[in-house]
Design a protein around this motif. Structure first.
Motif, PDB file in Angstrom:
ATOM      1  N   THR A   1      -0.861   9.786  -6.686  1.00 39.67           N
ATOM      2  CA  THR A   1      -1.076   8.326  -6.705  1.00 39.67           C
ATOM      3  C   THR A   1      -0.709   7.746  -8.061  1.00 39.67           C
ATOM      4  O   THR A   1       0.017   6.748  -8.152  1.00 39.67           O
TER       5      THR A   1
ATOM      6  N   ARG B   1      -0.529   4.918  -0.330  1.00 43.98           N
ATOM      7  CA  ARG B   1      -0.718   5.526   1.001  1.00 43.98           C
ATOM      8  C   ARG B   1       0.087   6.809   1.123  1.00 43.98           C
ATOM      9  O   ARG B   1      -0.441   7.845   1.519  1.00 43.98           O
TER      10      ARG B   1
ATOM     11  N   VAL C   1       0.837  -1.210   0.000  1.00 42.17           N
ATOM     12  CA  VAL C   1       0.000   0.000   0.000  1.00 42.17           C
ATOM     13  C   VAL C   1       0.868   1.255   0.000  1.00 42.17           C
ATOM     14  O   VAL C   1       0.352   2.368  -0.161  1.00 42.17           O
TER      15      VAL C   1
ATOM     16  N   ARG D   1      -1.246   9.885  -0.687  1.00 39.15           N
ATOM     17  CA  ARG D   1      -2.381  10.599  -0.087  1.00 39.15           C
ATOM     18  C   ARG D   1      -1.932  11.541   1.023  1.00 39.15           C
ATOM     19  O   ARG D   1      -2.738  12.307   1.550  1.00 39.15           O
TER      20      ARG D   1
END
Ligand SMILES: Nc1nc(=O)c2cc3nc(NCCN4CCCCC4)[nH]c3cc2[nH]1
Ligand SMILES: [Zn+2]
Length: 374
Positions: free
Chosen positions: A335, A274, A270, A277
């Motif tokens: 992302t 992650r 992730v 963000r």
């Protein structure tokens, strides 16, 4: 006919890395490969079209989370997870074991399965090898994971030995509960913590059950990187060369290169989505925290060595502005770039393997990215 097959193309003459392809009912993908994580049936802020555009050929989703929300019955009624989320590439689902241990309290591990509380509602739940297989069967993922225990790090040798033996018994129960082996693959998950003898025992137990693929679990749980690397060096040679090897929960750019060198074919983490963000980007020169004031008037791309559409069309100043204002589009841009960066890194790793120079590639990449050499 099994759902998943591995095609070995070549092994790097400079390292133990291997170039291959994994064939699934929803397409094939080149390995070593990085798999974006889409826990709740979405790779957060990305559309399926964007994932296809960046050549993400396989993504992850999660049994535990989808069982709780929206429920595997709804997804089954939609025609399965591919239809539900409009993704026609390959999907790998984790089996829920790890999430139970990392998310919920009141866990009680028994031979039959794990009793725990729903981390959202507090209601009592029970997950077993059979239940985890039934949920994944409803989701229709191309690659299912066996239900396992991922013990915390560190764990005593006694605890780990008992856990490995139960995970091997659970793996056998998963195989028995596997309803559609011609449509869905099932990977066994090697455990054993930091103990050579237990890693060997776990790998041998699972190889004797003849899974179509093998995951290496119980790592990336806080152990030092040299322990992870040693466990890989010890474990991958025991696994069959004609089956895929998947290192769960990894990871950072350096760990992907080090894992490929040690014979790993598939990775997930992730991390890229992650950190994106919170406005942190992976670049060829190391991490870049775009919300930093020094980028306020920086009209250069996130990474001038990146050819993704974000780096071609948007500047650090603009992305910083969006991230500072908490604008969703800003996180979509970070992302997209981070996922593209790791997928591109794997492409460079595959090229280096084909040219027998992955060791040299690692040296140059670590130097440029700023990883401390061992
Ligand atoms: N079924 C199953 N078994 C495992 O042993 C396992 C081991 C794992 N180890 C990780 N590490 C994830 C580390 N991640 C790094 C970035 C921040 C969030 C945590 N994910 C895992 C998932 C796993 N899934
Ligand atoms: Zn980019």
């Amino acid at each position: 006919m099994t759902a998943i097959t591995y095609e070995h193309i070549k092994t790097c003459q400079q390292t133990g890395a291997r170039l291959g392809k994994v064939h699934t009912p929803h397409g094939s993908f080149d390995t070593p490969a990085f798999m974006p994580v889409g826990t709740l049936a979405t790779v957060k802020t990305m559309s399926p079209e964007e994932l296809q555009e960046m050549n993400a050929n396989i993504i992850l989703s999660n049994t535990y989370h989808l069982w709780l929300r929206p429920g595997e019955d709804i997804i089954e009624e939609a025609g399965g997870l591919h239809r539900f989320m409009n993704w026609d590439g390959a999907i790998l689902t984790d089996s829920g074991g790890f999430q139970v241990f990392s998310l919920s309290d009141m866990r009680d591990i028994k031979e039959e399965g794990v009793h725990f509380r729903n981390h959202l509602s507090g209601e009592k739940l029970f997950l077993s090898p059979e239940k985890a297989m039934s949920i994944q069967n409803s989701l229709g993922s191309d690659i299912m994971m066996a239900f396992d225990e991922c013990p915390p790090y560190p764990a005593s040798h006694d605890y780990m030995k008992a856990s490995v033996e139960r995970t091997s018994r659970w793996a056998e129960r998963c195989l028995k509960a596997h309803e559609r082996p011609s449509e869905q693959g099932l990977f066994g998950i090697v455990q054993g913590g930091e103990y050579d003898d237990l890693r060997k025992q776990s790998a041998k137990d699972l190889v004797s059950l003849d899974f179509p693929g093998y995951a290496i679990g119980g790592l990336s749980v806080g152990e030092p990187k040299d322990i992870m690397n040693r466990m890989l060096e010890f474990t991958t040679p025991i696994l069959p060369a004609d089956k895929p090897r998947y290192l769960m929960g990894v990871g950072s750019p350096d760990s992907l290169v080090d894992g490929a060198i040690r014979g790993i074919d598939m990775f997930d983490c992730v991390l890229p989505t992650r950190i994106a963000r919170n406005g942190t980007c992976m670049t060829s020169g190391g991490r870049l925290v775009v919300r930093n004031a020094k980028y306020a008037r920086d009209f250069s791309p996130i990474d001038e060595n990146c050819d993704c559409h974000v780096c071609k069309n948007y500047t650090r100043a603009y992305i910083r502005h969006l991230v500072k204002c908490n604008e969703t589009f800003g996180f979509r841009l970070t992302t997209y770039h981070n996922l593209y960066f790791l997928i591109e890194l794997m492409k460079q790793v595959r090229t280096a393997i084909s040219e027998d120079r992955l060791g040299d590639f690692k040296e140059a990449f670590f130097e440029q990215y700023g990883f401390n050499q061992e």
